[in-house]
Motif scaffolding. Structure first.
Motif, PDB file in Angstrom:
ATOM      1  N   GLU A 188     -10.706  12.324  -6.963  1.00  0.00           N
ATOM      2  CA  GLU A 188     -11.722  11.491  -6.328  1.00  0.00           C
ATOM      3  C   GLU A 188     -12.963  11.560  -7.183  1.00  0.00           C
ATOM      4  O   GLU A 188     -13.344  12.638  -7.656  1.00  0.00           O
ATOM      5  CB  GLU A 188     -12.043  11.968  -4.902  1.00  0.00           C
TER       6      GLU A 188
ATOM      7  N   THR B 299       0.828  -1.194   0.000  1.00  0.00           N
ATOM      8  CA  THR B 299       0.000   0.000   0.000  1.00  0.00           C
ATOM      9  C   THR B 299       0.865   1.247   0.000  1.00  0.00           C
ATOM     10  O   THR B 299       2.084   1.178   0.049  1.00  0.00           O
ATOM     11  CB  THR B 299      -0.932   0.014   1.229  1.00  0.00           C
TER      12      THR B 299
ATOM     13  N   ALA C  58     -13.753   0.154   3.080  1.00  0.00           N
ATOM     14  CA  ALA C  58     -12.748   0.791   2.226  1.00  0.00           C
ATOM     15  C   ALA C  58     -11.845  -0.255   1.588  1.00  0.00           C
ATOM     16  O   ALA C  58     -11.597  -1.327   2.151  1.00  0.00           O
ATOM     17  CB  ALA C  58     -11.915   1.775   3.039  1.00  0.00           C
ATOM     18  N   PHE C  59     -11.353   0.093   0.406  1.00  0.00           N
ATOM     19  CA  PHE C  59     -10.431  -0.758  -0.343  1.00  0.00           C
ATOM     20  C   PHE C  59      -9.188   0.068  -0.681  1.00  0.00           C
ATOM     21  O   PHE C  59      -9.279   1.267  -0.933  1.00  0.00           O
ATOM     22  CB  PHE C  59     -11.064  -1.248  -1.650  1.00  0.00           C
ATOM     23  N   ARG C  60      -8.032  -0.591  -0.721  1.00  0.00           N
ATOM     24  CA  ARG C  60      -6.783   0.084  -1.074  1.00  0.00           C
ATOM     25  C   ARG C  60      -5.953  -0.834  -1.946  1.00  0.00           C
ATOM     26  O   ARG C  60      -5.931  -2.051  -1.744  1.00  0.00           O
ATOM     27  CB  ARG C  60      -5.966   0.425   0.180  1.00  0.00           C
TER      28      ARG C  60
ATOM     29  N   TYR D 238      -1.558   4.789  -6.720  1.00  0.00           N
ATOM     30  CA  TYR D 238      -2.236   4.376  -5.487  1.00  0.00           C
ATOM     31  C   TYR D 238      -3.723   4.653  -5.651  1.00  0.00           C
ATOM     32  O   TYR D 238      -4.122   5.747  -6.067  1.00  0.00           O
ATOM     33  CB  TYR D 238      -1.673   5.149  -4.305  1.00  0.00           C
ATOM     34  N   CYS D 239      -4.548   3.667  -5.332  1.00  0.00           N
ATOM     35  CA  CYS D 239      -5.999   3.810  -5.467  1.00  0.00           C
ATOM     36  C   CYS D 239      -6.689   3.417  -4.174  1.00  0.00           C
ATOM     37  O   CYS D 239      -6.219   2.542  -3.442  1.00  0.00           O
ATOM     38  CB  CYS D 239      -6.529   2.925  -6.603  1.00  0.00           C
ATOM     39  N   TYR D 240      -7.818   4.063  -3.914  1.00  0.00           N
ATOM     40  CA  TYR D 240      -8.638   3.697  -2.773  1.00  0.00           C
ATOM     41  C   TYR D 240     -10.105   3.853  -3.177  1.00  0.00           C
ATOM     42  O   TYR D 240     -10.439   4.599  -4.105  1.00  0.00           O
ATOM     43  CB  TYR D 240      -8.319   4.564  -1.554  1.00  0.00           C
TER      44      TYR D 240
ATOM     45  N   VAL E 114      -5.572  -6.269  -3.610  1.00  0.00           N
ATOM     46  CA  VAL E 114      -6.614  -5.375  -3.114  1.00  0.00           C
ATOM     47  C   VAL E 114      -6.887  -5.704  -1.655  1.00  0.00           C
ATOM     48  O   VAL E 114      -7.223  -6.847  -1.316  1.00  0.00           O
ATOM     49  CB  VAL E 114      -7.914  -5.500  -3.936  1.00  0.00           C
TER      50      VAL E 114
ATOM     51  N   ALA F  41     -14.405   3.494  -1.556  1.00  0.00           N
ATOM     52  CA  ALA F  41     -15.305   3.384  -0.409  1.00  0.00           C
ATOM     53  C   ALA F  41     -16.674   2.963  -0.894  1.00  0.00           C
ATOM     54  O   ALA F  41     -17.170   3.469  -1.906  1.00  0.00           O
ATOM     55  CB  ALA F  41     -15.392   4.719   0.332  1.00  0.00           C
TER      56      ALA F  41
ATOM     57  N   GLN G  64      -9.083  -4.816   1.870  1.00  0.00           N
ATOM     58  CA  GLN G  64     -10.366  -4.262   2.312  1.00  0.00           C
ATOM     59  C   GLN G  64     -10.382  -4.154   3.819  1.00  0.00           C
ATOM     60  O   GLN G  64      -9.872  -5.035   4.527  1.00  0.00           O
ATOM     61  CB  GLN G  64     -11.531  -5.147   1.860  1.00  0.00           C
TER      62      GLN G  64
END
Length: 367
Positions: free
Chosen positions: A183, A44, A167-169, A202-204, A243, A206, A245
């Motif tokens: 966003e 991450t 949330a996911f990262r 980097y991605c996230y 991924v 919700a 979570q």
């Protein structure tokens, strides 16, 4: 010769390692206890705002040299329309880097690091681990959102509450040419894109979801919910290495103080917040730097009230701001979402100084 002061730190995350670095620079002998078997944080990344960068610089940690500043981007709709653009220079800019690189920068060579050690409790003068009790002049609780130390010192506090979204990262190897930080807000769902150096993004994300519902295949869920959104979201999901979570929690109400006797509580142990302002790690860094500062030149028990005084109001305010942002961002009723988009478009037409003014109390902080 003055007696060397000692500190034990529960947790070797960003807050704990920053505290160790700051204290060692001021002559403390520090031991860190961490339940994990290694400090590998996985694949991450982390974005550090100007306030955190200044705090790190004050203790000799240069993050800017290892990161790529990103100051342009904005807010989009799922079809790709820009609602707000932030092309203006924002303070000193954000620094984005792999979390593992930040851990490497923060890990102080002079600290005694004890991995694979579980914190089981705390007394009025010692940290209790599965290997025995450890006494020190200062006990620092940086043991995260489900802090054992916090629960032990504030047993009547109601604890955590679910923020109503998960949330996911992930980090994706991807050509960053032409990609802006953004966003994208939809109905009960958001997706964030933050370009990094070395061809990585980097991605996230919700999603509104019941608590305790881990997806068997997080990538498949992201594909289902975001695959039809604007480019390059779908391609980034497919390129993701791994991924992760996690459900999002915060405290039901603020702690009354961030100290108790010789114990200081910082970061997610003291004030867990939703990630909507990107300030969770930043506030842990601020906490750690301020803690070392206020302990200079006085007895621990006498000086720790100054730590609470310096940090409580600021962190509680940021927790509330982040919560409000989460509630707006996770709206899901179609009519309300449409009204939200219209309101954001109006905000986007304001001169940049107005939107920057809203963020300045957070990012303009200096140690």
């Amino acid at each position: 010769m003055d007696k060397i002061r000692t500190a034990v730190i529960a947790g070797a995350g960003i807050g704990g390692l920053t505290a160790a670095t700051a204290l060692i620079r001021r002559g403390w002998r520090v031991t860190i206890y961490e339940k994990a078997a290694s400090l590998d944080p996985g694949g991450t990344a982390i974005a550090l705002a100007p306030n955190a960068l200044r705090a790190l610089e004050s203790i000799g940690v240069d993050v800017q040299a290892r990161s790529t500043p990103r100051t342009t981007g904005g807010l989009r709709t799922p079809n790709g329309d820009w609602v707000i653009r932030t092309d203006e220079h924002l303070g000193d800019g954000l620094a984005v880097l792999p979390r593992g690189e930040l851990i490497d920068l923060l890990r102080p060579a002079a600290a005694d690091l004890r991995l694979d050690t579980t914190i089981t409790g705390v007394t009025a003068k010692s940290l209790v681990t599965d290997r025995g009790e450890v006494e020190a002049d200062l006990i620092v609780a940086a043991d995260g959102i489900r802090s054992v130390v916090r629960q032990g010192r504030f047993p009547k506090h109601p604890g955590l509450r679910y923020a109503n979204y998960t949330a996911f990262r992930f980090v994706a190897p991807f050509d960053t040419d032409g990609i802006l930080a953004s966003e994208t807000w939809g109905r009960g769902a958001r997706f964030g894109i933050v370009p990094m150096s070395a061809g990585q993004v980097y991605c996230y994300a919700a999603l509104n979801a019941p608590a305790g519902r881990p997806y068997e295949d997080p990538r498949a869920e992201l594909r289902r919910r975001f695959g039809g959104w604007h480019a390059p979201i779908g391609a980034l999901i497919e390129a993701a290495v791994e991924v992760l979570q996690h459900d999002v929690y915060e405290l039901t109400r603020p702690l009354p103080a961030y100290h108790f006797g010789p114990i200081a509580i910082l970061g997610d142990a003291a004030h867990p917040m939703t990630p909507d302002l990107g300030q969770g790690g930043c506030q842990a860094i601020e906490d750690a730097v301020v803690l070392a500062q206020v302990l200079e030149g006085g007895a621990v028990r006498d000086r720790l009230p100054a730590f609470t005084a310096a940090r409580h109001r600021r962190t509680v305010t940021i927790v509330r701001q982040s919560r409000r942002m989460a509630r707006v961002g996770q709206l899901s009723t179609p009519l309300v979402v449409s009204a939200r988009t219209g309101a954001m478009r109006l905000v986007g037409r304001l001169p940049a100084r107005f939107t920057e003014r809203a963020l300045s109390p957070v990012i303009d902080w200096r140690p």
